[in-house]
Every structure is written in structure tokens, then in C-alpha cells.
Design a protein around this motif. Structure first.
Motif, short mmCIF file in Angstrom:
data_model
loop_
_atom_site.label_atom_id
_atom_site.label_comp_id
_atom_site.label_asym_id
_atom_site.label_seq_id
_atom_site.Cartn_x
_atom_site.Cartn_y
_atom_site.Cartn_z
N LYS A 85 42.72 44.85 51.79
CA LYS A 85 42.43 43.47 52.16
C LYS A 85 43.59 42.57 51.77
O LYS A 85 44.42 42.91 50.93
N GLU A 86 43.65 41.43 52.41
CA GLU A 86 44.70 40.47 52.12
C GLU A 86 44.47 39.81 50.77
O GLU A 86 43.34 39.71 50.29
N ARG A 87 45.55 39.35 50.18
CA ARG A 87 45.46 38.59 48.96
C ARG A 87 44.72 37.28 49.21
O ARG A 87 44.92 36.63 50.24
N GLU A 88 43.87 36.91 48.29
CA GLU A 88 43.05 35.72 48.42
C GLU A 88 43.26 34.80 47.22
O GLU A 88 43.18 35.24 46.07
N GLY A 89 43.53 33.55 47.49
CA GLY A 89 43.59 32.58 46.42
C GLY A 89 42.20 32.27 45.89
O GLY A 89 41.29 32.00 46.68
N VAL A 90 42.03 32.31 44.60
CA VAL A 90 40.73 32.12 43.97
C VAL A 90 40.59 30.73 43.37
O VAL A 90 39.63 30.02 43.65
N ALA A 91 41.55 30.35 42.54
CA ALA A 91 41.46 29.08 41.85
C ALA A 91 42.85 28.62 41.44
O ALA A 91 43.72 29.43 41.14
N ASP A 137 36.17 28.61 48.58
CA ASP A 137 34.75 28.36 48.84
C ASP A 137 33.87 29.51 48.35
O ASP A 137 32.73 29.28 47.92
N SER A 138 34.38 30.71 48.40
CA SER A 138 33.60 31.87 48.04
C SER A 138 33.25 31.93 46.55
O SER A 138 32.32 32.64 46.16
N VAL A 139 33.98 31.20 45.72
CA VAL A 139 33.74 31.24 44.28
C VAL A 139 33.31 29.90 43.71
O VAL A 139 32.95 29.83 42.53
N LYS A 140 33.35 28.87 44.51
CA LYS A 140 33.01 27.53 44.03
C LYS A 140 31.59 27.51 43.48
O LYS A 140 30.66 27.99 44.11
N MET A 176 34.13 33.68 35.12
CA MET A 176 33.48 34.16 36.33
C MET A 176 32.03 34.47 36.00
O MET A 176 31.74 35.31 35.15
N ASN A 177 31.14 33.78 36.69
CA ASN A 177 29.71 33.96 36.50
C ASN A 177 29.05 34.43 37.78
O ASN A 177 29.57 34.24 38.88
N ASN A 178 27.88 35.02 37.62
CA ASN A 178 27.12 35.54 38.76
C ASN A 178 28.00 36.39 39.67
O ASN A 178 28.04 36.20 40.89
N LEU A 179 28.69 37.32 39.07
CA LEU A 179 29.60 38.17 39.83
C LEU A 179 28.85 39.04 40.83
O LEU A 179 27.75 39.52 40.55
#
Length: 129
Positions: A43-49, A66-69, A87-90
Motif C-alpha cells: 500500500k501507499e504511504r499514508e500521512g497520519v498526523a 480523516d481515518s484516525v481523527k 493511538m486509541n481504539n486501534l
């Protein structure tokens, strides 16, 4: 010039939590952008925060995918030259290698599109039952 070292990865059950840490070799006020990215195999690299690190993180500027907000929180401690990712509710989709990154430039809203200048070696996060 700038070395970044991540720690805190591991294997957790869905719904679990982890706290990632990244330690920089330089004063975080010497750079502007510090961020967490992630990449799963194939998969491509994804910016998280992203966090703005100048002013000892005092400006409170952060951005999230948006996926981790609402689940992840990025923070920094200039005295320790560190940033963190709580990281919560993983969930299984969060499984990836997580990388700390830094850059002297501030990229703003499209920060996740850029290859940051400095990168850590990564720490593995696995979420499965």
C-alpha cells in the motif's frame, strides 16, 4: 544531520491502545514539521498526523488523516526533543509500519503529499485478534 528514532510499536487486540514515541537528534525548534506516516505492505504511504514543532509546540497546530481523527492524538515535548502518537481504539486497518518524519519546511494542509527530509527507521504496529 537529523536522526529520528521511533519506539512503542507492538501487537494489540482490536480496540486496544498504543503510544508511539519519536526522539530527534536536534532541537525540535530547528525544524517546522514533525509527523507520523504509516505504510502497510503493498500500500501507499499514508500521512497520519502532523504537528508544528516551532515555538516548542506551543502553537497547537495539528492535522490528522480523516481515518484516525478522534482516535489518535499527536503531541510534542521540546525539552525531550520528542513527539508522540497516542493511538486509541486501534483497528486491523491501522496495521502498518509507522514512521516518524521531520522537515524544516511547513507544508500546510497538503503536508501528507510530500517526502519529508528526515525519516526514522519505523516501528511496527499490528492489530489483530
Amino acid at each position: 544531520q537529523v536522526q529520528l528514532v521511533e519506539s512503542g510499536g507492538g501487537s494489540v487486540l482490536p480496540g486496544g491502545s498504543l503510544r508511539l514515541s519519536c526522539t530527534a537528534s536536534v532541537d525540535t525548534n530547528k525544524i517546522s514539521s514533525m509527523a507520523w506516516f504509516r505504510q502497510a505492505p503493498g500500500k501507499e504511504r499514508e500521512g497520519v498526523a502532523l504537528i508544528y514543532s516551532q515555538g516548542s509546540f506551543s502553537y497547537g497546530v495539528t492535522m490528522y488523516a480523516d481515518s484516525v481523527k478522534g482516535r489518535f492524538t499527536i503531541s510534542g515535548d521540546s525539552a525531550k526533543k520528542m513527539i508522540f502518537l497516542e493511538m486509541n481504539n486501534l483497528q486491523p486497518d491501522d496495521t502498518a509500519t509507522y514512521y516518524c518524519a521531520a522537515d524544516p519546511k511547513w507544508y500546510g494542509a497538503t503536508w501528507y503529499k510530500y517526502a519529508f527530509e528526515y525519516w526514522g527507521q519505523g516501528t511496527q504496529v499490528t492489530v489483530s485478534s
